[in-house]
Design a protein around this motif. Structure first.
Motif, PDB file in Angstrom:
ATOM      1  N   ASP A 106       1.096  -1.145  -0.006  1.00  0.00           N
ATOM      2  CA  ASP A 106      -0.112   0.091  -0.322  1.00  0.00           C
ATOM      3  C   ASP A 106       0.734   1.075  -0.045  1.00  0.00           C
ATOM      4  OD1 ASP A 106      -2.382  -1.420   0.085  1.00  0.00           O
ATOM      5  OD2 ASP A 106      -2.385  -1.437   2.189  1.00  0.00           O
ATOM      6  N   GLY A 107       0.666   2.204  -0.889  1.00  0.00           N
ATOM      7  CA  GLY A 107       1.075   3.492  -0.862  1.00  0.00           C
ATOM      8  C   GLY A 107       2.284   3.435  -1.762  1.00  0.00           C
ATOM      9  N   ASP A 118       1.481   5.119  -7.421  1.00  0.00           N
ATOM     10  CA  ASP A 118       1.693   6.162  -6.351  1.00  0.00           C
ATOM     11  C   ASP A 118       3.129   6.660  -6.318  1.00  0.00           C
ATOM     12  OD1 ASP A 118      -0.497   5.603  -4.736  1.00  0.00           O
ATOM     13  OD2 ASP A 118       0.454   3.607  -4.138  1.00  0.00           O
ATOM     14  N   ASP A 159       2.635   8.823   5.694  1.00  0.00           N
ATOM     15  CA  ASP A 159       2.608   7.559   6.562  1.00  0.00           C
ATOM     16  C   ASP A 159       3.150   6.649   6.024  1.00  0.00           C
ATOM     17  OD1 ASP A 159       0.769   7.262   4.600  1.00  0.00           O
ATOM     18  OD2 ASP A 159      -0.749   6.290   6.094  1.00  0.00           O
ATOM     19  N   ARG A 160       3.710   6.673   4.989  1.00  0.00           N
ATOM     20  CA  ARG A 160       4.374   5.499   4.265  1.00  0.00           C
ATOM     21  C   ARG A 160       5.929   5.882   3.938  1.00  0.00           C
ATOM     22  NH1 ARG A 160       2.650   1.090   5.162  1.00  0.00           N
ATOM     23  NH2 ARG A 160       3.177   0.230   3.244  1.00  0.00           N
ATOM     24  N   ALA A 216       8.963   3.182   2.956  1.00  0.00           N
ATOM     25  CA  ALA A 216       9.581   3.497   1.596  1.00  0.00           C
ATOM     26  C   ALA A 216      11.106   3.599   1.700  1.00  0.00           C
ATOM     27  CB  ALA A 216       8.860   4.747   0.968  1.00  0.00           C
ATOM     28  N   ALA A 229       6.597  -3.387   4.793  1.00  0.00           N
ATOM     29  CA  ALA A 229       5.812  -2.442   4.328  1.00  0.00           C
ATOM     30  C   ALA A 229       4.642  -2.998   3.945  1.00  0.00           C
ATOM     31  CB  ALA A 229       6.268  -2.305   2.923  1.00  0.00           C
TER      32      ALA A 229
END
Length: 966
Positions: free
Chosen positions: A816-817, A822, A842-843, A847, A925
């Protein structure tokens, strides 16, 4: 006991067969100095005496791993004794020697798998010879010493080579190859018939010998013999000739012969054992040798019998065995005081009728190896039934069997291959009958095999769909021709008609083999066949090819499959899938790769008790679109060596523009997995011809090296725009213009590796390009979750996994993200040098962790690939291109070994640690707090599939989710 004492005791001995057999054998053991039978489990008299129906044992004497031995009274039929041993060979654990004796002669038959029978006869008076006694001792102590020196395969290869050389000689004289081939096939059958004593004496060999100096006389005599073999009342000189018929001698057209031809043919007759040729490879090898269009060299390998048996067994043997077991139950229940009841006899006769009427269709039969092996399976089964019925008290006949060449049907587009298929079946069936003690067919010996038809299996000449005969089962190895090669191999007109006829049933982009799968499915759906078992390259598990398997599981079931097996296609090693399917899997064991499982899915994966990962339900995801693109297809000699390119880059052009506009470094899969070969490519993109011609040197190269070849292509656009690539890939060019670097991976490679390439570099069609600049995307792609997904969702070429932008990338659920959607925005450089995409706040932490791990992995890899002490970096002759890496003096050989393939073949500890760090970062992640390196791949796939099914898919995409098995 001395030889003289033994001979005196047993010469003309009046004892009965039963009274004398065991004493005679015990005396023989004393004579030879070998132990007597005293071990019921390994070496005994009357092996199998307590079988279900009572009576005599399977063999009078048996020694594990050595022999089965049957004794008769002098003067009795030893062929009947040999038949009993062959009938019970499986019960006797298939001993390498079968020995029959009548007390005054001993005949040793060799029964080594894949080797001919070379009988040795020892008469009672020969036992005074120490050499003969030593041969008999080997029967007890060392059977391998009696093994024939040449296998049946070796003999067949030698025979095929002789005929190939003769055919080549005759073709070089200008003789028509089909005329030559047909004549030589007739000759080789005569050689076989002579050695099997179907022709009298040495008739064929003597004909060749006596006429060697006169080719005209030889041709006339050969014509006379062939005509006699075709006739019901044939004669040749003083000899009556058996009626062969079958169609092989309907056409007698002997090409001009030379004295050398006759010498070669006579040598083949004199020096070779034609009884021993192997029908499982006979047709394949002779087709390669006699048909100049055959692509595989004569010495190339061929698929072994056991592999073909993985299809024959589940669709032919096992279903019939189940029916026989049901009949056996009726027979056992129907035993009356006076023997079997009418109901029991009817059950036996009913099953024999079932075998007689059973039909096997090979709709791409080639030169007949599948057909022969299917027939052999039926013959072996009926022999087993006869033996087991006899043990149950049912009267049987040993004269004829119900199965035979009438059981097989074939379709083959190559006329010569169809003729060889018929000869393969005839020869193989005669051999089977002889070796198993049954009477071969007579009057005629060769029953017509008109059911092996020479015609197209897919479409008729008028473009309508070809009909297939009704058959109980379909088996075969349809042609492996990829979608992109169909136009060149079959012609544009044929391919257009084929695709139009099967539109809606076989998707565009599917390989040729899939059409046979669809037709077999349709035959099953229409009730015209029960089971089908076909071979395809393992690419049938994915992409457009898999759509035909989707359709098979939607309307029926795959009940047996081998997902990834070695195979030989036209002499080359490939990887294939073997697929058996039916209208339903009910009442049949479901087996994948040899293991029972609850269900087999369309991608030839399967469910287990612990995991239900039907990845055929995985969908293309909206977030992954347009991020992965295949490199362009050049379609001609646009590539040039670097030294040439650098010379052209310095040349002026009349319009003042630099040659670098159309000249770029070029990278293909080998450049990634090995070392860069320093090739460049001429790329005129979508320029018109006039503009392209202004770049004088590159245009002249394309005009000379590409233009002539393009004039013979089928597609009009490629012919008209000959200076452009086949597929210019404008979308890729537009995407690369927005980045400074991109990620690439070879479509096919042993290890799934990703690399960074400079945006000024042109990728080849066998590279998949991911247009992203950030290390986080690079890291996710290089992580274990993506690697496991790619291996499962992709297919393979030989033993190298295949990666595609469609089935592997676009279906993969990124964390996600961090999806491609993205990460397509701006990037930022971290202090370490890693590049981070702009992601939600929030990622960012997860990352960054992935990006740092990926950056570290790549840096360490690059340091190993190009140690600074071993290389020099040389700027290109014009700016804008990456530096050239060349070996430092003295390090040329060392640097050649530094490749990604070598690195991943034997990964050092630092590489494993780097990947483990990356894997942990990617797992975090995903939110997998329980992740360890020991987490099973199946569990990773289960989690990824669940994510895939939650994510949005493009509106135009269709679901491909198959309902789970109950």
């Amino acid at each position: 006991m001395t030889p003289d004492e033994f001979i005196a005791a047993w010469k003309d001995n009046p004892l009965t067969e039963r009274a004398g057999a065991q004493q005679w054998f015990s005396d023989l053991c004393d004579l030879l100095g070998v132990p007597k039978p005293r071990d019921a489990d390994n070496y005994c008299f009357e092996r199998g005496a307590r079988k279900s129906g009572g009576g005599e044992g399977w063999a009078d004497v048996w020694r594990r791993g050595c022999f089965g031995w049957e004794n008769k009274k002098p003067g009795r039929d030893l062929n009947g004794a040999l038949k009993q041993l062959t009938d019970y060979a499986l019960n006797l654990e298939s001993p390498p020697l079968l020995v029959v004796a009548d007390r005054e002669r001993i005949i040793i038959h060799t029964a080594f798998t894949g080797y001919p029978d070379e009988p040795r006869e020892i008469r009672i008076h020969d036992l005074s010879d120490p050499a003969q006694r030593e041969i008999l001792r080997w029967v007890f102590t060392d059977p391998e010493k009696l093994k024939p020196t040449k296998s049946c395969q070796a003999i067949t290869k030698e025979a095929a080579t002789k005929f190939a050389n003769l055919a080549e000689t005759m073709r070089k004289r200008g003789e028509d190859w089909q005329r030559v081939a047909h004549f030589l096939v007739q000759c080789l059958f005569c050689l076989f018939a002579e050695d099997e004593r179907l022709l009298p004496g040495d008739l064929f060999a003597d004909l060749l010998k006596n006429a060697q100096g006169d080719p005209g006389k030889a041709a006339k005599r050969l014509g006379t013999l062939f005509a006699a073999m075709q006739s019901p009342h044939g004669e040749y000189g003083d000899h009556d000739i058996a009626w062969f018929n079958g169609g092989l001698f309907n056409t007698i057209d002997i090409p001009p012969l030379s004295p050398a031809d006759l010498v070669e043919l006579h040598s083949a007759a004199r020096d070779m054992d034609w009884c021993a040729i192997d029908p499982t490879i006979f047709g394949t090898l002779f087709e390669r040798g006699l048909d100049p269009a055959a692509r595989a060299p004569l010495g190339a390998h061929y698929t072994d019998v056991d592999t073909i048996g993985k299809l024959i067994d589940p669709v032919v043997t096992q279903p019939l065995l189940l029916e026989w077991e049901a009949a056996q139950a009726i027979i056992q229940a129907g035993q009356g005081k006076k023997g079997p009841t009418r109901k029991a006899r009817d059950a036996y006769q009913g099953f024999l009728l079932r075998l007689y009427e059973f039909r096997v269709l090979d709709p791409a039969c080639g030169s007949g190896n599948f057909l022969y092996l299917a027939l052999k399976a039926l013959r072996d089964l009926e022999k087993r039934v006869q033996v087991e019925a006899r043990d149950l008290g049912i009267p049987t006949t040993d004269e004829f069997l119900q199965t035979g060449p009438h059981n097989i049907l074939g379709l083959e587009i190559n006329e010569f291959a169809a003729e060889l298929a018929r000869v393969t079946v005839w020869i193989g069936d005669i051999q089977w009958c002889r070796r198993n003690g049954y009477q071969y067919s007579k009057d005629p010996i060769l029953k017509p095999l008109d059911a092996i038809q020479h015609r197209d299996a897919l479409i008729n000449p008028d473009g309508t769909e070809a009909e297939w005969p009704v058959a109980d089962v379909i088996v075969g190895n349809p042609p492996f021709l990829g979608d992109k090669k169909m136009l060149g191999g079959l012609g544009a007109q044929y391919v257009t008609r084929l695709r139009k006829r099967y539109d809606g049933r076989v998707p565009g982009g599917a390989d040729l083999v899939t059409y046979w799968f669809e037709k077999a499915r349709a035959q099953i759906a229409a009730g015209k066949t029960r089971y089908a078992g076909l071979v395809a390259t393992n690419s049938i598990r994915g992409g457009a090819n898999r759509k035909v398997l989707d359709r098979i599981v939607e309307t029926g079931a795959i009940f047996n499959a081998w997902s990834d097996e070695p195979w030989i296609n036209e002499g080359a090693a490939v990887r294939v899938s073997l697929v058996a399917f039916a209208a339903t899997a009910a009442e049949r064991p479901i087996v994948l790769d040899g293991n029972p499982i609850p269900a087999i899915y369309a991608d030839l994966s399967g469910s287990t008790a612990e995991h239900e990962n039907d990845l055929t339900g995985a969908r293309v995801l909206s977030a992954n679109l347009r991020a992965a693109i295949q490199g362009p297809t050049k379609g001609g000699a646009f590539d040039i060596p670097g030294v040439t390119a650098r010379g052209w880059l310095l040349l002026p052009n009349i319009h003042g523009k630099p040659t670098s506009d159309v000249l770029k470094p070029w990278v293909n899969g080998l450049d990634v997995t090995r070392r860069h070969l320093d090739n460049w490519i001429i790329d005129f993109a979508d320029m018109d011809e006039a503009d392209a011609s202004l770049y004088e040197a590159p245009f002249e190269h394309v005009r000379v090296c590409v233009f002539p070849a393009r004039q013979g292509v089928a597609r009009e656009r490629r012919k008209r725009y000959w200076w452009q690539f086949n597929e210019p890939a404008p979308g890729l060019r537009a995407a690369l213009s927005l980045v400074s670097r991109y990620i690439a991976t070879p479509e096919v490679s042993k290890h799934r590796v990703f690399v960074w390439l400079n945006a000024a570099t042109m990728p080849d069609k066998n590279l998949v390009v991911i247009v992203r600049e950030d290390d986080a995307t690079f890291g996710v792609l290089h992580s274990r979750p993506h690697r496991v997904w790619a291996l499962k969702m992709g297919t393979s070429l030989e033993n190298r996994p295949r990666y595609t932008s469609s089935s592997t990338f676009r279906t993969f659920p990124f964390p996600d993200g961090l999806t491609p959607a993205d990460t397509k925005g701006p990037t930022e450089a971290l202090e370490s040098g890693a590049v981070l995409p702009t992601v939600a706040a929030d990622r960012r932490a997860v990352a960054a962790r992935i990006a740092e791990a990926a950056y570290s992995l790549n840096e360490r890899r690059e340091s190993w690939l190009n140690p600074k002490e071993w290389i020099e970096r040389v700027p290109e002759v014009v700016p804008g291109y990456p530096d050239r890496i060349v070996p430092a003096p003295g390090h040329e050989a060392e640097l050649k070994t530094r490749t990604l393939t070598n690195l991943y073949n034997k990964p050092p500890a630092w590489l494993n640690y780097a990947h483990q760090t990356l894997d942990a970062a990617v797992a975090a992640a995903y939110g997998w707090t329980d992740y360890t390196a020991q987490l099973p791949d199946e569990e990773i796939l289960r989690r990824l599939l669940a994510l895939n099914l939650q994510r949005p898919m493009p509106a135009e995409a269709r679901k491909a989710i198959r309902p789970k098995a109950d």
